[in-house]
Design a protein around this motif. Structure first.
Motif, short mmCIF file in Angstrom:
data_model
loop_
_atom_site.label_atom_id
_atom_site.label_comp_id
_atom_site.label_asym_id
_atom_site.label_seq_id
_atom_site.Cartn_x
_atom_site.Cartn_y
_atom_site.Cartn_z
N ASP A 7 -6.22 28.98 -6.55
CA ASP A 7 -7.49 28.26 -6.74
C ASP A 7 -7.23 26.77 -6.85
N LYS A 8 -6.26 26.40 -7.67
CA LYS A 8 -5.96 24.98 -7.85
C LYS A 8 -5.51 24.33 -6.55
N THR A 9 -4.82 25.12 -5.71
CA THR A 9 -4.31 24.58 -4.45
C THR A 9 -5.40 24.49 -3.38
N TYR A 10 -6.25 25.50 -3.29
CA TYR A 10 -7.11 25.61 -2.12
C TYR A 10 -8.61 25.43 -2.36
N VAL A 11 -9.06 25.62 -3.60
CA VAL A 11 -10.50 25.47 -3.84
C VAL A 11 -10.78 24.02 -4.20
N ALA A 12 -11.82 23.45 -3.59
CA ALA A 12 -12.18 22.05 -3.84
C ALA A 12 -12.28 21.82 -5.35
N GLY A 13 -11.74 20.72 -5.76
CA GLY A 13 -11.59 20.48 -7.20
C GLY A 13 -12.85 20.03 -7.91
N THR A 14 -13.99 20.67 -7.63
CA THR A 14 -15.24 20.22 -8.25
C THR A 14 -15.48 20.84 -9.63
N TYR A 15 -14.72 21.85 -9.98
CA TYR A 15 -14.98 22.53 -11.26
C TYR A 15 -13.79 22.41 -12.19
N LYS A 16 -14.12 22.04 -13.43
CA LYS A 16 -13.09 22.05 -14.46
C LYS A 16 -13.14 23.44 -15.09
#
Ligand SMILES: *Cc1c(COP(=O)(O)O)cnc(C)c1O
Length: 386
Positions: free
Chosen positions: A7-16
């Motif tokens: 998730d940290k690598t591939y999902v856009a970092g819009t969610y904390k």
């Protein structure tokens, strides 16, 4: 890589994200991969109205999936038509446009407001007045409607034609509506993302009177407050008004993406062929699930939400470390002595998932959360506050 790394690598970092992965659940209890259970006091931000993997909803959805999962809007499907009729019967509205999210439901509401004004008054009457501290979505237009500058800064230029005024100040709203020749006013009766802040009841009535007198379309954003969340089917029903247009989403689909814009008799012919559309809007699976949700949000369920809510307010109001309680029904904000993020982290450690809104702890439990589960969650939350 594990889920967190992927998730940290591939999902856009819009969610904390919180450091928790959820793999399964039932009702108001969810599980992480190690088998640790959590009581879910956030319901996917007010979405899973009857909890996780609710049997009735699941059956409605899977029955429909095995018949037809999607048809284009060029054809009739029964769940869409039936859900629209249920929504109209329960609200007195005349027409429903279906879409997939809250922001889209607001986009449609705004289009109705603007087209009504231009049909009737010609060009130039297009401004939508919204309130400071509101939240209406993340599209460029609903961001423009959102009265919080920090959402705007990075995405200029936004859709023009939006003005926000301070809440609970009818003169500010009147002045802006006159100055900008407003087509519509859009409010949340309880500002959710803004920190669970209810508007004054008197103000809501004044907004309705003013908009009615001036033929300005009143839109109530019921994306978060709707579908039983406040102890009434829609939050405006707590205030003795009827808006011209209602937008809703979140809890309506019970966990599948579904938004709806409900349009009153006055505006029922504003949208005609080709004026609006959505490929997935009115999807039969989402609508079948929603029918199973809406048909169970009856007077008995709403009464039980109001009763449990009264108990929550009472319990929290006298709890040490809790300075004040805001909201209505199962939409609750806690002002805590400790920072909200600390309370939420402590609750998570002890098996309860809570949300925040601005500087408050926010609770949006499932409408059918059993009393014993709710009681356990409340004890954990109270303990985390001291
Ligand atoms: C969540 C929310 C929205 C946006 O809904 P999405 O489904 O995320 O587009 C709009 N208005 C209110 C009041 C909301 O709480």
């Amino acid at each position: 890589m594990n889920t967190k790394e992927l998730d940290k690598t591939y999902v856009a970092g819009t969610y904390k994200r919180f450091p928790v992965e959820i793999v399964s659940g039932k009702g108001s209890v969810v599980k992480d991969p190690s088998g640790k259970t959590y009581i879910d006091m956030g319901s996917g931000i007010g979405v899973t109205a009857f909890g996780i993997a609710d049997d009735v909803w699941q059956k409605a959805v899977t029955d429909q999936i095995s018949k037809v999962q999607h048809m284009s809007n060029l054809y009739y499907t029964q769940p869409c038509a039936e859900l629209a009729s249920m929504l109209c019967k329960r609200t007195g509205m005349s027409k429903v446009f279906f879409c997939n999210s809250g922001a889209e439901a607001n986009e449609c509401a705004i289009k109705v407001g603007r087209k009504y004004a231009s049909d009737r008054y010609g060009a130039g009457r297009h401004t939508v007045i919204t309130l400071e501290n509101s939240f209406h979505g993340r599209t460029l237009t609903t961001l423009a409607a959102t009265g919080q500058d920090h959402y705007h800064e990075l995405f200029q230029p936004l859709t023009p034609g939006f003005v926000s005024v301070p809440a609970n100040d009818i003169d500010a709203l009147r002045t802006a509506a006159e100055k900008y020749n407003a087509a519509a006013v859009m409010i949340e009766c309880i500002q959710g993302e803004g920190g669970v802040v209810p508007l004054n009841a008197e103000y809501i009535k004044e907004v309705r009177e003013f908009t009615e007198q001036n033929d300005i379309i009143m839109i109530v954003d019921e994306v978060q407050t709707g579908n039983g969340r406040t102890g009434m089917l829609y939050s405006y029903m707590n205030f003795g008004i009827v808006p011209d247009v209602i937008s809703t989403a979140k809890g309506l689909g019970g966990g599948l993406p579904l938004g709806a814009t409900l349009i009153s008799d006055k505006c029922k012919d504003v949208l005609g062929f080709g004026d609006h559309g959505s490929t997935f809007g009115g999807n039969p699976v989402c609508c079948a699930g929603a029918i199973s949700i809406l048909s169970r949000i009856d007077e008995d369920l709403l009464e039980s939400v109001r009763e449990k809510s009264a108990w929550l307010f009472k319990t929290f109001s006298s709890a040490p470390g809790i300075e004040s309680v805001s909201g209505m029904g199962f939409m609750i904000g806690l002002t805590t002595t400790k920072p909200a993020s600390e309370v939420v982290a402590k609750c998570m450690e002890n098996g309860v998932l809570c949300l925040t809104a601005k500087d408050k702890v926010r609770l949006l439990p499932a409408l059918n959360i059993p009393m014993d589960v709710l009681g356990k969650a409340i004890e954990t939350i109270k303990n985390a506050c001291v």
